[in-house]
Write an enzyme that holds these catalytic residues in place. Structure first.
Site, mmCIF file in Angstrom:
data_model
loop_
_atom_site.group_PDB
_atom_site.id
_atom_site.type_symbol
_atom_site.label_atom_id
_atom_site.label_comp_id
_atom_site.label_asym_id
_atom_site.label_seq_id
_atom_site.Cartn_x
_atom_site.Cartn_y
_atom_site.Cartn_z
ATOM 1 N N SER A 177 0.857 -1.180 0.000
ATOM 2 C CA SER A 177 0.000 0.000 0.000
ATOM 3 C C SER A 177 0.891 1.228 0.000
ATOM 4 O O SER A 177 2.066 1.162 0.413
ATOM 5 C CB SER A 177 -0.885 0.013 1.251
ATOM 6 O OG SER A 177 -1.535 1.263 1.417
ATOM 7 N N TYR A 191 -2.426 0.500 10.770
ATOM 8 C CA TYR A 191 -2.371 0.016 9.393
ATOM 9 C C TYR A 191 -1.037 0.358 8.737
ATOM 10 O O TYR A 191 -0.432 -0.487 8.071
ATOM 11 C CB TYR A 191 -3.523 0.603 8.598
ATOM 12 C CG TYR A 191 -3.582 0.106 7.169
ATOM 13 C CD1 TYR A 191 -3.777 -1.240 6.887
ATOM 14 C CD2 TYR A 191 -3.458 0.998 6.101
ATOM 15 C CE1 TYR A 191 -3.832 -1.703 5.578
ATOM 16 C CE2 TYR A 191 -3.522 0.548 4.790
ATOM 17 C CZ TYR A 191 -3.696 -0.802 4.532
ATOM 18 O OH TYR A 191 -3.750 -1.256 3.241
#
Length: 249
Positions: free
Chosen positions: A135, A148
């Protein structure tokens, strides 16, 4: 020789929806024999019927489940690590340990466990390729994203480490790092809150799961001497994790 046999077998984790499901379809179209694996077996079975592949139940956080899938695959050419996700958007001062632990287990330990279990099958193929869904959060930080971003930074480190450790084996390693993709990601992150999930994509055209899947199909079909180590893909309206241009309503 059939094209699928020529390409080999591709295992996709997190294949029941979103990028994982789109990747199964893209790899099947590219000539791979596909194995769609996720906890929601019935969804994987639907996709498998659609593309003529196989479906297996897989919980990447459960070692017994991982071992079971590894036992089904004597040889595999491609593993796409798509399982994972985000939970919540609280600042660290309000962080919940259970959510942080769950994100680390699904995003990081899942990659480690599946890779470790399937390495013999990758080596047996003679043309192994690991694709890890990272990501933009793996190289950036943003407020509320501590759990995250920490997990995805760890995924980034794991991908780089695997590139080094598997160099002599000739196993390719690619990290694909998307930005905003409109899937179930935000709905899961916000505990099913559809309004908050929709707000993430307000005023812009986000990526679709198929956009990322097309990129994955591209990197795994490069000639054997080519390894796309790291690639990021974002909507045109997104420059960084937080720099986004939204159209006025």
């Amino acid at each position: 020789m059939a094209e699928g046999a020529a390409r080999g077998t591709a295992l996709v984790t997190g294949a029941s929806s979103g990028i994982g499901a789109a990747t199964v379809r893209a790899l099947a179209a590219a000539g791979f024999d596909t194995v769609a694996a996720a906890r929601r077996l019935e969804r994987c079975e639907e996709i498998a019927r659609e593309v003529g592949g196989r479906a297996l139940r897989l919980d990447v956080t459960d070692p017994r489940s991982v071992a079971g899938v590894a036992g089904e695959l004597a040889e595999v050419s491609v593993i796409v690590h798509s399982a994972g996700g985000a939970l919540g958007l609280e600042p660290i001062a309000e962080a919940g340990e259970e959510r942080w632990r769950a994100m680390y287990e699904s995003n990081v330990l899942g990659v480690m466990g599946v890779t470790k279990a399937l390495l013999p099958a990758l080596r047996a193929s003679g043309r192994g390729h690991l694709v890890i869904l990272g990501s933009v959060a793996g190289v950036e930080a943003y407020e509320g994203g501590g759990g995250y971003t920490a997990a995805k930074h760890a995924v980034h480190a794991v991908a780089q480490t695997l590139r080094l450790e598997l160099l002599a084996d000739g196993i390719r390693v690619t990290e694909v790092a998307p930005g905003l993709v409109e899937t179930e990601f935000s709905l899961v992150r916000f505990g099913g809150d559809e309004r908050r999930a929709a707000e993430v994509y307000r005023g812009l055209e986000p990526l679709r799961a198929e956009d990322v899947a097309d990129l994955i199909a591209y990197v795994v079909t490069r000639p054997p001497h080519v390894d796309v180590d790291y690639v990021t893909i974002k909507p045109t309206a997104q420059a960084t994790a937080t720099a986004v241009h939204r159209r006025s309503e």
